[in-house]
Write an enzyme that holds these catalytic residues in place. Structure first.
Site, PDB file in Angstrom:
ATOM      1  N   SER A  15      34.626  34.382  24.163  1.00  0.00           N
ATOM      2  CA  SER A  15      33.374  34.412  23.379  1.00  0.00           C
ATOM      3  C   SER A  15      32.867  35.845  23.215  1.00  0.00           C
ATOM      4  CB  SER A  15      32.311  33.501  23.990  1.00  0.00           C
ATOM      5  OG  SER A  15      31.807  34.018  25.183  1.00  0.00           O
ATOM      6  N   HIS A 111      30.385  42.549  32.768  1.00  0.00           N
ATOM      7  CA  HIS A 111      30.290  41.812  34.023  1.00  0.00           C
ATOM      8  C   HIS A 111      28.994  41.002  34.022  1.00  0.00           C
ATOM      9  CE1 HIS A 111      31.023  40.973  38.233  1.00  0.00           C
ATOM     10  NE2 HIS A 111      29.742  41.194  38.441  1.00  0.00           N
ATOM     11  N   ASP A 147      34.303  46.564  39.603  1.00  0.00           N
ATOM     12  CA  ASP A 147      32.934  46.443  39.092  1.00  0.00           C
ATOM     13  C   ASP A 147      32.015  47.565  39.586  1.00  0.00           C
ATOM     14  OD1 ASP A 147      33.726  44.071  37.828  1.00  0.00           O
ATOM     15  OD2 ASP A 147      33.248  42.879  39.606  1.00  0.00           O
ATOM     16  N   GLU A 176      25.098  38.754  26.820  1.00  0.00           N
ATOM     17  CA  GLU A 176      26.390  39.458  26.814  1.00  0.00           C
ATOM     18  C   GLU A 176      26.843  39.712  25.384  1.00  0.00           C
ATOM     19  OE1 GLU A 176      29.551  38.097  29.390  1.00  0.00           O
ATOM     20  OE2 GLU A 176      28.147  37.113  30.722  1.00  0.00           O
TER      21      GLU A 176
END
Ligand code: GRF
Length: 215
Positions: A15, A111, A147, A176
């Site tokens: 997505s 993230h 991360d 996001e």
């Protein structure tokens, strides 16, 4: 304007990949999505990329005896497509120091937490367990430590009573999809630059916005 040739690396539904592809359709967007690469032949995102008429390629990690071998194959595919920049978008393989060094300053990730909180997996579950009232997502440069790279952009959302992992994930993913194209644009047009391990911004900040949770 030369548009930077970007590859999106995925492992799943893609997505975020779709949001980047759609953003890059704008004539003034400073990057073009030149390739979608998946390590899983069955990633749903591959079909979505094909529908969008983006070149796709599969480098199946299971078909390679070692991680180094797998990454060499990915690197070769990226070279074939003249890729200059990588966006990781739900790419579920940990990358070796070799690959990260090779793409240093040219590879970013999204993230689903406000880093440095909740590195790794299960971010929404852990946010709920900790009782934080603000959660969100981060786009960052990729460094060898998981991360932990320099932060380019973040978006915050409230955590509300009754939230489940699913409801919180649904609220974060909406942001996001806004944040990742915004961050990629800032990097590719030079607004955000990596300098001495930090991201420097070539434009003034609007310091007026706040998120109060609860309001
Ligand atoms: C997103 O939540 C992203 O932050 C994380 O993996 C998920 C990928 O989702 N890295 P999608 O494949 O982009 O839909």
């Amino acid at each position: 304007m030369t548009r930077r040739r970007v590859a999106i690396l995925i492992s799943g539904r893609g997505s975020n990949m779709v949001s980047l592809i759609e953003a890059a359709r704008a004539p003034d967007f400073p990057a073009e999505i030149a390739l979608v690469l998946s390590n899983r032949p069955d990633a749903a995102g591959l079909d979505r990329a094909r529908e969008a008429r983006i070149a796709t390629c599969v480098v199946d990690h299971k078909a390679h005896p070692t991680r180094e071998d797998f990454e060499q194959a990915m690197d070769a595919a990226l070279a074939t497509h003249h890729i200059a920049f990588i966006c990781l978008a739900g790419f579920m393989r940990v990358l070796t120091d070799w690959f990260v060094a090779r793409w240093a300053g040219r590879m970013v990730n999204i993230h689903p937490s406000l880093l440095p909180l909740f590195r790794g997996t299960q971010t929404h579950r852990r946010a709920l367990e900790e009782g934080v009232l603000v959660h969100g997502c981060t786009v960052h440069f990729v460094v060898p430590e998981l991360d932990a790279g320099p932060i380019i952009a973040q978006a915050a959302v409230p955590v509300v009573p009754g939230d489940t992992e699913e409801s919180l994930a649904a609220r974060v993913i909406v942001q996001e999809h806004v944040l990742y194209p915004h961050a990629l644009r800032m990097i590719c047009d030079g607004t955000a630059r990596l300098e001495n391990g930090r991201v420097e911004f070539a434009r003034p900040w609007d310091a007026s916005g706040t998120l109060h949770s609860p309001r």
